[in-house]
Design a protein around this motif. Structure first.
Motif, PDB file in Angstrom:
ATOM      1  N   ILE A 800       0.873  -1.176   0.000  1.00 55.49           N
ATOM      2  CA  ILE A 800       0.000   0.000   0.000  1.00 55.49           C
ATOM      3  C   ILE A 800       0.903   1.215   0.000  1.00 55.49           C
ATOM      4  O   ILE A 800       1.678   1.452   0.932  1.00 55.49           O
ATOM      5  CB  ILE A 800      -0.922   0.001   1.227  1.00 55.49           C
ATOM      6  CG1 ILE A 800      -1.875  -1.208   1.144  1.00 55.49           C
ATOM      7  CG2 ILE A 800      -1.698   1.301   1.302  1.00 55.49           C
ATOM      8  CD1 ILE A 800      -2.835  -1.295   2.321  1.00 55.49           C
ATOM      9  N   THR A 801       0.789   1.975  -1.090  1.00 54.49           N
ATOM     10  CA  THR A 801       1.721   3.110  -1.258  1.00 54.49           C
ATOM     11  C   THR A 801       1.235   4.373  -0.583  1.00 54.49           C
ATOM     12  O   THR A 801       2.040   5.198  -0.144  1.00 54.49           O
ATOM     13  CB  THR A 801       1.937   3.372  -2.749  1.00 54.49           C
ATOM     14  OG1 THR A 801       0.684   3.662  -3.356  1.00 54.49           O
ATOM     15  CG2 THR A 801       2.586   2.172  -3.420  1.00 54.49           C
ATOM     16  N   ASN A 802      -0.069   4.551  -0.466  1.00 52.75           N
ATOM     17  CA  ASN A 802      -0.621   5.714   0.234  1.00 52.75           C
ATOM     18  C   ASN A 802      -2.041   5.376   0.631  1.00 52.75           C
ATOM     19  O   ASN A 802      -2.676   4.502   0.040  1.00 52.75           O
ATOM     20  CB  ASN A 802      -0.571   6.974  -0.618  1.00 52.75           C
ATOM     21  CG  ASN A 802      -1.289   6.806  -1.939  1.00 52.75           C
ATOM     22  OD1 ASN A 802      -2.516   6.875  -1.991  1.00 52.75           O
ATOM     23  ND2 ASN A 802      -0.547   6.567  -3.017  1.00 52.75           N
ATOM     24  N   LEU A 803      -2.487   6.114   1.663  1.00 48.11           N
ATOM     25  CA  LEU A 803      -3.809   5.830   2.203  1.00 48.11           C
ATOM     26  C   LEU A 803      -4.466   7.121   2.639  1.00 48.11           C
ATOM     27  O   LEU A 803      -3.879   7.924   3.365  1.00 48.11           O
ATOM     28  CB  LEU A 803      -3.689   4.881   3.402  1.00 48.11           C
ATOM     29  CG  LEU A 803      -4.976   4.532   4.141  1.00 48.11           C
ATOM     30  CD1 LEU A 803      -5.935   3.754   3.236  1.00 48.11           C
ATOM     31  CD2 LEU A 803      -4.667   3.716   5.403  1.00 48.11           C
ATOM     32  N   ASN A 804      -5.696   7.307   2.148  1.00 46.09           N
ATOM     33  CA  ASN A 804      -6.498   8.446   2.570  1.00 46.09           C
ATOM     34  C   ASN A 804      -7.867   7.894   2.920  1.00 46.09           C
ATOM     35  O   ASN A 804      -8.684   7.626   2.056  1.00 46.09           O
ATOM     36  CB  ASN A 804      -6.594   9.474   1.471  1.00 46.09           C
ATOM     37  CG  ASN A 804      -7.350  10.725   1.896  1.00 46.09           C
ATOM     38  OD1 ASN A 804      -7.863  10.802   3.022  1.00 46.09           O
ATOM     39  ND2 ASN A 804      -7.442  11.707   1.018  1.00 46.09           N
ATOM     40  N   ALA A 863     -12.092   4.839   1.805  1.00 45.77           N
ATOM     41  CA  ALA A 863     -10.693   5.223   1.636  1.00 45.77           C
ATOM     42  C   ALA A 863     -10.311   5.160   0.174  1.00 45.77           C
ATOM     43  O   ALA A 863     -10.860   4.392  -0.613  1.00 45.77           O
ATOM     44  CB  ALA A 863      -9.794   4.288   2.441  1.00 45.77           C
ATOM     45  N   HIS A 864      -9.337   6.023  -0.173  1.00 45.82           N
ATOM     46  CA  HIS A 864      -8.645   5.898  -1.447  1.00 45.82           C
ATOM     47  C   HIS A 864      -7.275   5.322  -1.139  1.00 45.82           C
ATOM     48  O   HIS A 864      -6.544   5.862  -0.290  1.00 45.82           O
ATOM     49  CB  HIS A 864      -8.514   7.253  -2.135  1.00 45.82           C
ATOM     50  CG  HIS A 864      -9.800   7.753  -2.719  1.00 45.82           C
ATOM     51  ND1 HIS A 864     -10.693   8.527  -1.985  1.00 45.82           N
ATOM     52  CD2 HIS A 864     -10.361   7.605  -3.945  1.00 45.82           C
ATOM     53  CE1 HIS A 864     -11.737   8.822  -2.738  1.00 45.82           C
ATOM     54  NE2 HIS A 864     -11.560   8.268  -3.942  1.00 45.82           N
ATOM     55  N   VAL A 865      -6.949   4.247  -1.819  1.00 46.25           N
ATOM     56  CA  VAL A 865      -5.747   3.487  -1.473  1.00 46.25           C
ATOM     57  C   VAL A 865      -4.889   3.334  -2.721  1.00 46.25           C
ATOM     58  O   VAL A 865      -5.373   2.952  -3.794  1.00 46.25           O
ATOM     59  CB  VAL A 865      -6.096   2.098  -0.914  1.00 46.25           C
ATOM     60  CG1 VAL A 865      -4.849   1.356  -0.478  1.00 46.25           C
ATOM     61  CG2 VAL A 865      -7.088   2.229   0.225  1.00 46.25           C
ATOM     62  N   GLY A 866      -3.639   3.647  -2.592  1.00 41.07           N
ATOM     63  CA  GLY A 866      -2.680   3.365  -3.654  1.00 41.07           C
ATOM     64  C   GLY A 866      -2.055   2.005  -3.400  1.00 41.07           C
ATOM     65  O   GLY A 866      -1.553   1.731  -2.306  1.00 41.07           O
ATOM     66  N   ILE A 867      -2.052   1.164  -4.385  1.00 42.80           N
ATOM     67  CA  ILE A 867      -1.503  -0.182  -4.210  1.00 42.80           C
ATOM     68  C   ILE A 867      -0.461  -0.445  -5.304  1.00 42.80           C
ATOM     69  O   ILE A 867      -0.492   0.140  -6.388  1.00 42.80           O
ATOM     70  CB  ILE A 867      -2.591  -1.257  -4.256  1.00 42.80           C
ATOM     71  CG1 ILE A 867      -3.381  -1.180  -5.570  1.00 42.80           C
ATOM     72  CG2 ILE A 867      -3.536  -1.125  -3.069  1.00 42.80           C
ATOM     73  CD1 ILE A 867      -4.441  -2.258  -5.705  1.00 42.80           C
TER      74      ILE A 867
END
Length: 889
Positions: A800-804, A863-867
């Motif tokens: 997971i590269t980023n999490l909002n 959430a918006h998640v970068g994977i």
């Protein structure tokens, strides 16, 4: 003075009536004219009927009295009288000679010859063989001879002939030899007939029955055999026969001497006597009698006899031959046939009993011909079984009776007679042709399109039920089978099933019962026989019927070849016509299935139950095999149900995965075997690459699908074939593409899916519970949160590269997580780092968290998640409810 008219006496005693002598030349002239007139109007020969015998008695003329007196007078006066009467005697003698010459000249004229040739009619009523002699045969000829003037074409010839034969009454021939030649074949002497004298009535309308014995002797035996071979080979054409004889001839007491008679008759090729027709009334094929090898045959033939023949044929044995590979090859010896002594009666059909024997089939009969897969025996049996005319050859002759004259052996040796016999349609010979335990093999991936490997192939147990003809009463076994079958659906040809290589087989004899005769059940386990699909439209109909679960019947019309083992050896019987029905039914397991829902093409999904949902697809053991910037290659195990009763081996199969009719991925399986019913742990490879297939819109659609999927929304995928589903047979994929299957997206499992169709891990069950987030712990004082995540992968680490993310309680925000540092999600369950939380102080949500301190609170999140997985990156959203969060200080 006129003299009364008087018929002449019989030709044996001719006489004249000159007038009495008178002085002067005028008297003699008058007498001469009177005599001439009498000659022209009176018959030359006396009649033998009543009117001819009852002549008027008149007084003798003076001339006759004077002549008689002169002939009977005294001796002294004889010389004087002779000198005076010699002119009268000479005239009388000349007149008699003239009468005879007139008669002979009349009979010898061309008119009489023409009349005789056209009016004479001889109808034989019986021709019987009296006996065989050392040089020929003695025959008895009976018939009726008749002169019929109405057969004469010219009226002048008819009138002259009737008049002449009325005078002559009858004719008689002496004994004569009649030689018969073929002038167009080097004057070959066919034979000589020694005929006795014959006496017949030649008057118009009179019939004379004739019966005589004649000795017949053949001519040159070699020449006769040559002509016979030409006739039997159909090369004789028209034939001219000439008879020649010197016949002694007389009519009454008049001897006409020997008359040289020559006559020619031309027979057209179609007018030559043909071989008699026959019908086989009984046939029994059996094993040979004790003491002999091979097989025997008993046959009864009814032969049509249209000839007035009466003779006895001695016992005879012949060789039975068949054609070789080509017409120029020598005939092949098959066996022998024998008949007992046989009596032939005139125009009476003949019952002939024949006994045959075959000890062993020669190799030349059963070996394949050059540049061919068939042997001479195959050709012979093939013609017979297809109802076509087949031909065997009878090579004559052996005579077991030693009393048979040698000339008959010499004449008939090496004479070969072709005997055509009408074949028998054997379409009902095979009572049933069926396939069981059918297994389909899809084409090889790298197969040449024109090779057998490029066709679908079938393995099956072929069952052939052969009805044995009642004539076959011998040991019979089948050890191999081969067939080429046309497959039809609704009378339309689907393709050709080629079992064109010999397959091992076994046979079981089934004895007769009831009205059913004996039969032979032949079974063969056929491996990978190619099915050449010839009509893709028909194939589409078949697939549709299978997919829709409709009972399906395919008609098979085959040419079956079997290798048989008989008392005379092993050989093949090829191309026996057969017809059967192959039922294709769906398995009963197909009755337990789910309805397809969601997405896909119109007409599928929740608007219509799709019977293909019976495949009951499940996915598990998901792993990442490879990645690129736009794609991920997955490996997985799937479970599914095969709703048919048939197996299939799939060397290569590729399908498209679609969402809303847009391709987002492709799945491939190789070298798998599909069995009826449940199939478990089948490996597949899928490539997720919506960007390549659909561009940027495809990428966005893929991201949306992943977001809904990880959020446990009701999602569905559509699988659809395409032209390259089976590269070697594009039309199969094209046909199957018309039947896309839409099914709920399988759940992500870290273990292999269960093969239980009632598996409680139903993706539709507990849809509100999260799958990705298993648990959460909220720390109030440190304003952090810790999550337990369940990776869907068994061997690959997800990042997971980023999490909002924002947490909610009953729709009210409780706090927000904004984390820009990547962290790993390894296979299985894992714990995230402590993620910072920005509480929503004073909000209802935050107050609810404080009140749950030390306990558990169920929250929801968005959430918006970068994977990232390997080189592949994507941003998705996540929405989950019912997250059990533990609240700690």
């Amino acid at each position: 003075m006129d003299t009364p008219e008087e018929p002449w006496a019989s030709s044996a005693t001719p006489s004249s009536r000159p007038a009495s002598p008178k002085s002067g030349r005028s008297s003699r002239t008058a007498r001469s004219q009177t005599s001439s007139r009498a000659t022209e109007v009176t018959p030359l020969l006396a009649r033998d009927d009543a009117s001819d015998d009852e002549e008027d008695e008149t007084e003798q003329p003076p001339a006759r009295r004077s002549l008689l007196q002169a002939l009977t007078g005294s001796t002294a006066g004889k010389l004087s009288v002779w000198r005076k009467r010699w002119p009268s005697i000479l005239a009388l003698l000349l007149l008699c000679i003239l009468a005879v010459l007139i008669l002979l000249g009349f009979l010898a004229t061309e008119g009489m010859e023409e009349y005789a040739m056209q009016a004479a009619e001889f109808k034989p009523t019986k021709l019987s063989l009296d006996s065989l002699t050392k040089t020929g045969v003695r025959v008895q000829v009976e018939g009726d001879f008749r002169m019929d003037a109405s057969r004469v074409k010219k009226q002048s010839v008819r009138n002259i002939g009737r008049f002449g034969t009325w005078i002559a009454k009858e004719a008689e021939t002496g004994a004569a030899d009649v030689d018969v030649f073929l002038p167009d074949h080097g004057d070959v002497l066919i034979g000589t007939a020694r005929i006795p004298g014959i006496k017949v009535s030649i008057r118009n309308g009179h019939t004379t029955h004739v019966s005589f014995l004649a000795d017949l002797e053949p001519g040159s035996l070699d020449d006769i055999r040559t002509i016979a071979h030409d006739y039997l080979d159909g090369q004789l054409g028209d034939i001219r026969v000439k008879g020649k004889a010197a016949v002694p001839l007389q009519s009454g007491l008049i001897h006409l001497g020997k008359q040289l008679i020559e006559e020619s008759v031309v027979f057209g090729g179609n007018k030559l006597p043909a071989l008699p027709k026959y019908n086989i009334t009984r046939l029994n094929i059996r094993e040979a009698d004790k003491g002999h090898k091979g097989m025997g045959a008993d046959a009864s033939l009814l032969i049509t006899n249209e000839f007035p023949l009466d003779f006895t044929v001695p016992p005879v044995s012949v060789n039975v031959l068949v054609d070789g590979c080509s017409p120029s090859d020598e005939h092949i010896m098959l066996g022998t046939a024998e008949t007992e002594s046989l009596h032939i009666e005139p125009k009476t059909d003949l019952n002939v009993n024949v006994t045959g024997r075959v000890e062993k089939l020669p190799e030349a009969l059963t070996e394949a011909c050059p540049n061919s897969a068939k042997s001479p025996l195959d050709s012979l049996l093939g013609d017979y079984m297809h109802g076509e005319a087949a031909t065997i050859y009878i090579n004559c002759c052996n005579f077991p009776d030693p009393e048979t004259p040698q000339w008959t052996r010499d004449l008939l040796k090496d004479i070969t007679v072709p005997v055509p016999f009408t074949g028998r349609e054997m379409g009902d010979l095979i009572k049933n042709f069926s396939l069981t335990d059918v297994e389909f093999f899809l084409p090889e991936f790298f197969a040449d399109p024109d090779s057998p490997e490029a066709s679908p192939r079938i393995s099956a147990v072929v069952n052939v039920l052969i009805g044995l003809p009642s004539e076959m009463n011998f040991r019979l076994g089948v050890d191999r089978v081969m067939a080429v079958a046309d497959v039809f659906y609704h009378k339309k040809k689907l393709g050709v099933l080629r079992l064109d290589k010999w397959q091992k087989a076994n046979s079981t004899r089934i004895e007769a019962h009831g009205e059913e005769g004996p039969s032979l059940l032949v079974s063969s386990d056929v491996k990978k026989a190619p099915l050449d699909v010839t009509d893709s439209d028909v194939f589409e109909e078949v697939l549709q019927a299978v997919i829709m679960g409709e009972p399906l019947l395919l008609t098979v019309k085959a040419a079956v070849s079997v290798g048989v083992d008989t008392p005379v050896g092993k050989f093949a019987v090829r191309d026996i016509p057969a017809e059967g029905v192959v039922p294709i039914k769906r398995s009963r397991r197909a009755n337990v299935h789910r309805s397809a829902i969601g997405g896909g093409k119109p007409g599928h999904g929740d608007k219509k139950k799709n019977p293909m949902s019976a495949i009951n697809l499940k996915l598990g053991n998901l792993s990442i095999l490879d990645t690129s910037r736009s794609s991920i290659t997955f490996g997985a195990l799937i479970n599914f149900t095969n709703p048919t009763n048939y197996s299939a081996t799939v060397p290569y199969f590729n399908i498209n995965l679609l969402v809303n009719e847009t391709i987002i991925a492709q799945a491939t399986t190789e070298n798998i075997r599909v069995l009826p019913g449940n199939n478990t742990n089948v490996p597949i490879t899928a490539v997720w690459d919506p960007l390549t297939h659909g561009g940027e819109d495809g990428r966005l659609l893929g991201a949306e699908f992943l977001s809904q999927y990880i959020s446990s929304f009701n999602t569905s995928l559509t699988i659809q074939t395409h032209d390259n589903t089976i590269p070697a047979q594009p039309f199969i994929g094209r046909v199957l593409s018309k039947f896309p299957l839409t099914f709920p997206t399988p759940g992500l499992h870290s273990k292999a899916p269960s093969d239980d169709p009632e598996d409680p891990e139903d993706p539709d069950k507990d849809k509100d519970s999260p799958h990705f987030i298993q648990d959460a712990t909220m720390h109030i004082l440190s304003s952090t949160a810790l999550f337990i995540l369940a990776s869907p992968f068994s061997t690959t680490t997800l990042y997971i590269t980023n999490l909002n993310a924002t947490a909610f309680y009953e729709g009210n925000p409780s706090g927000t997580i904004l984390y820009e540092l990547p962290f790993a999600v390894p296979p299985g369950l894992s714990e995230t780092p402590r993620l910072p939380v920005d509480w929503s102080f004073g909000s209802v949500g935050y107050e609810a968290i404080k009140k749950a301190l030390g306990g558990t609170l169920r929250l929801s999140a968005f959430a918006h998640v970068g994977i990232r997985i390997g080189e592949w990156k994507e941003t998705v959203w996540f929405k989950g409810g019912g997250i059990g969060a533990h609240v700690r200080l």
